[in-house]
Design an enzyme around this catalytic site. Structure first.
Site, PDB file in Angstrom:
ATOM      1  N   ARG A  57      43.886  42.068 -16.362  1.00 14.90           N
ATOM      2  CA  ARG A  57      43.585  41.753 -15.158  1.00 14.90           C
ATOM      3  C   ARG A  57      44.167  41.007 -13.915  1.00 14.90           C
ATOM      4  O   ARG A  57      44.238  39.822 -13.721  1.00 14.90           O
ATOM      5  CB  ARG A  57      42.162  42.289 -15.217  1.00 14.90           C
ATOM      6  CG  ARG A  57      41.608  41.678 -14.000  1.00 14.90           C
ATOM      7  CD  ARG A  57      40.652  42.921 -12.984  1.00 14.90           C
ATOM      8  NE  ARG A  57      40.031  43.779 -14.250  1.00 14.90           N
ATOM      9  CZ  ARG A  57      40.074  44.745 -13.758  1.00 14.90           C
ATOM     10  NH1 ARG A  57      40.743  45.148 -13.044  1.00 14.90           N
ATOM     11  NH2 ARG A  57      39.097  45.530 -14.394  1.00 14.90           N
ATOM     12  N   GLN A  81      40.372  55.391 -17.780  1.00 13.23           N
ATOM     13  CA  GLN A  81      40.483  55.063 -16.684  1.00 13.23           C
ATOM     14  C   GLN A  81      42.168  54.655 -16.154  1.00 13.23           C
ATOM     15  O   GLN A  81      42.648  54.207 -17.449  1.00 13.23           O
ATOM     16  CB  GLN A  81      40.053  54.993 -16.190  1.00 13.23           C
ATOM     17  CG  GLN A  81      39.933  53.323 -14.417  1.00 13.23           C
ATOM     18  CD  GLN A  81      39.425  53.524 -13.203  1.00 13.23           C
ATOM     19  OE1 GLN A  81      38.607  54.172 -13.766  1.00 13.23           O
ATOM     20  NE2 GLN A  81      39.065  52.654 -12.788  1.00 13.23           N
ATOM     21  N   ARG A  86      49.493  51.622 -19.235  1.00  9.60           N
ATOM     22  CA  ARG A  86      48.813  50.069 -18.991  1.00  9.60           C
ATOM     23  C   ARG A  86      48.618  50.226 -20.788  1.00  9.60           C
ATOM     24  O   ARG A  86      48.057  48.372 -21.107  1.00  9.60           O
ATOM     25  CB  ARG A  86      47.635  49.619 -17.871  1.00  9.60           C
ATOM     26  CG  ARG A  86      47.074  50.510 -17.688  1.00  9.60           C
ATOM     27  CD  ARG A  86      45.695  50.259 -17.018  1.00  9.60           C
ATOM     28  NE  ARG A  86      43.984  50.801 -16.951  1.00  9.60           N
ATOM     29  CZ  ARG A  86      43.680  49.850 -16.632  1.00  9.60           C
ATOM     30  NH1 ARG A  86      43.419  49.290 -15.170  1.00  9.60           N
ATOM     31  NH2 ARG A  86      41.692  50.741 -16.828  1.00  9.60           N
ATOM     32  N   HIS A 159      50.181  49.144  -9.620  1.00 12.77           N
ATOM     33  CA  HIS A 159      48.640  48.970  -9.400  1.00 12.77           C
ATOM     34  C   HIS A 159      48.563  47.594  -9.291  1.00 12.77           C
ATOM     35  O   HIS A 159      48.064  46.591  -9.357  1.00 12.77           O
ATOM     36  CB  HIS A 159      47.223  48.605 -10.202  1.00 12.77           C
ATOM     37  CG  HIS A 159      46.008  48.540  -9.597  1.00 12.77           C
ATOM     38  ND1 HIS A 159      45.800  47.471  -9.515  1.00 12.77           N
ATOM     39  CD2 HIS A 159      45.410  49.629 -10.774  1.00 12.77           C
ATOM     40  CE1 HIS A 159      44.187  47.747  -9.786  1.00 12.77           C
ATOM     41  NE2 HIS A 159      43.727  49.171  -9.612  1.00 12.77           N
ATOM     42  N   ASP A 203      37.295  50.330  -1.205  1.00 11.17           N
ATOM     43  CA  ASP A 203      38.102  51.123  -2.549  1.00 11.17           C
ATOM     44  C   ASP A 203      38.500  52.022  -1.474  1.00 11.17           C
ATOM     45  O   ASP A 203      37.896  53.433  -1.839  1.00 11.17           O
ATOM     46  CB  ASP A 203      37.366  51.111  -4.026  1.00 11.17           C
ATOM     47  CG  ASP A 203      38.421  51.508  -5.326  1.00 11.17           C
ATOM     48  OD1 ASP A 203      39.525  52.119  -4.926  1.00 11.17           O
ATOM     49  OD2 ASP A 203      37.458  52.115  -5.420  1.00 11.17           O
ATOM     50  N   GLU A 264      48.300  48.990  -3.415  1.00  9.73           N
ATOM     51  CA  GLU A 264      48.883  50.342  -4.503  1.00  9.73           C
ATOM     52  C   GLU A 264      49.554  51.032  -4.486  1.00  9.73           C
ATOM     53  O   GLU A 264      48.811  52.103  -4.049  1.00  9.73           O
ATOM     54  CB  GLU A 264      47.308  50.385  -5.621  1.00  9.73           C
ATOM     55  CG  GLU A 264      46.728  49.120  -5.643  1.00  9.73           C
ATOM     56  CD  GLU A 264      45.175  49.434  -6.148  1.00  9.73           C
ATOM     57  OE1 GLU A 264      44.731  50.903  -6.963  1.00  9.73           O
ATOM     58  OE2 GLU A 264      44.076  48.999  -6.043  1.00  9.73           O
TER      59      GLU A 264
HETATM   60  C1  BG6 Z   1      41.598  50.775  -8.357  1.00 12.58           C
HETATM   61  C2  BG6 Z   1      40.884  52.015  -8.137  1.00 12.58           C
HETATM   62  O1  BG6 Z   1      43.128  51.160  -7.893  1.00 12.58           O
HETATM   63  O2  BG6 Z   1      41.080  50.442  -9.395  1.00 12.58           O
HETATM   64  C3  BG6 Z   1      39.623  51.405  -8.470  1.00 12.58           C
HETATM   65  O3  BG6 Z   1      41.165  52.686  -6.629  1.00 12.58           O
HETATM   66  C4  BG6 Z   1      39.415  51.025  -9.713  1.00 12.58           C
HETATM   67  O4  BG6 Z   1      38.318  52.356  -8.323  1.00 12.58           O
HETATM   68  C5  BG6 Z   1      40.445  49.668  -9.950  1.00 12.58           C
HETATM   69  O5  BG6 Z   1      37.770  49.494  -9.616  1.00 12.58           O
HETATM   70  C6  BG6 Z   1      40.287  48.615 -11.126  1.00 12.58           C
HETATM   71  O6  BG6 Z   1      40.237  49.756 -12.157  1.00 12.58           O
HETATM   72  P1  BG6 Z   1      40.537  48.785 -13.668  1.00 12.58           P
HETATM   73  O7  BG6 Z   1      40.177  50.647 -14.204  1.00 12.58           O
HETATM   74  O8  BG6 Z   1      41.542  48.428 -13.674  1.00 12.58           O
HETATM   75  O9  BG6 Z   1      38.971  48.067 -13.922  1.00 12.58           O
END
Ligand code: BG6
Length: 297
Positions: A57, A81, A86, A159, A203, A264
């Site tokens: 994170r 997601q 990663r 990201h 977002d 990003e």
């Molecule tokens: C961003 C997305 O790139 O990543 C968001 O647009 C998302 O919708 C964020 O909440 C974080 O994603 P994650 O999977 O790392 O919690």
């Protein structure tokens, strides 16, 4: 020694300035610290797990082969997601240039996270190149489709969590007039705001932004971060604000949303369809280059 390698990470230090360095976790090939002359440039949650049990994170997680949670493609929709890059441990390939010091990491199907390659069985070769300038950090990606008969369909995104002093007086510039997909409103429209300011969860995918539009994070009239792109048509700007941060266990401290903004660069508003045997290349360059005013549509 400008490179230090341990089992878990690699630290690259600039030969002309010991206070300029970048640290990369092999898990995810995630850059999780970039110091320019002693000053940290990236935001990292104090609750980020760096033990390979979940994506980091903060820093610069790599998103491949899918951005977000896909609901349309029969194969990609099986992945979690933001895909598998990663959540996989990359191989450190070593140094390719002395100054600016440059190193590479590689990932392919045979070493990627097996839980995920089970879900998405495509062949792929990724090479991440990290170049540490005295005043910039360049991360470049090459995606190769090693298949001799099938196309490789994917998204790519850096990201990037940028560290800032205070979200309430920070702006993101040079994205005016873009077609956007707002993931909070679930709407697509042209954003006419001359700059992006933050008063709540943001977002938004800014679509098909020319590479020569340099995105800048600005505070009190000064560029805090400058984001240049090579072959990355989209830019996602994200700040989770209060409620969304509360729902993320590894987002710490809960007030941390004030000190970060994600800019990003990626190719996410449609898929790249890479022909057999071909290579796709792209990069982001982070710096603090002087403010550059650009025409607003
Ligand atoms: C961003 C997305 O790139 O990543 C968001 O647009 C998302 O919708 C964020 O909440 C974080 O994603 P994650 O999977 O790392 O919690």
């Amino acid at each position: 020694m400008s490179i230090q390698e341990t089992d878990a990470k690699v630290i690259l230090t600039h030969p002309d300035n010991q206070n300029t360095s970048v640290t990369i976790l092999k898990y995810g090939a995630t850059v999780y610290s970039w110091k320019m002359d002693g000053e940290e440039q990236l935001w990292l949650s104090t609750g980020a797990l760096l033990d390979g049990s979940k994506p980091v994170r903060g820093g610069i997680p790599l998103v491949f082969p899918v951005f977000g949670k896909d609901e349309t493609d029969p194969q990609l929709s099986k992945l979690p997601q933001h895909g598998l890059a990663r959540n996989s441990t990359w191989e450190f390939l070593g140094q390719t240039k002395a100054n600016p010091p440059t190193i590479q990491f590689g990932l392919n199907k045979s070493i990627a996270n097996p839980e995920m390659t089970k879900l998405w069985p495509e062949e792929f070769n990724l090479i991440l190149t990290i170049e540490l300038g005295a005043e910039f950090l360049k991360t470049a990606i090459e995606v190769e489709n090693p298949s001799s008969f099938s196309f490789l369909k994917f998204n790519w995104l850096f990201h990037t969590y940028l560290k800032i002093a205070d979200i309430e007086d920070t702006m993101v510039s040079n994205l005016a007039g873009m077609k956007v997909h707002d993931k909070v409103l679930k709407e697509t429209f042209i954003d006419k705001h001359p700059v992006i300011q933050f008063q709540g969860e943001h977002d938004v995918v800014y679509e098909k932004v020319d590479d020569d539009r340099v995105v800048q994070v600005v505070r009190h009239g000064k560029p805090v971060h400058t984001v240049k792109r090579e072959n990355l048509q989209d830019v996602v700007v994200w700040n989770p604000w209060i409620e969304k941060s509360k729902g993320m266990g590894d987002f710490q401290p809960k007030s941390g949303y004030k000190e970060m903004v994600c800019v990003e660069p990626g190719h996410v508003s449609d898929f790249i369809d890479l022909a057999p045997g071909k290579v796709w290349k792209a990069a982001q360059i982070l710096s603090k280059d002087a403010l550059k005013y650009q025409a607003i549509q």
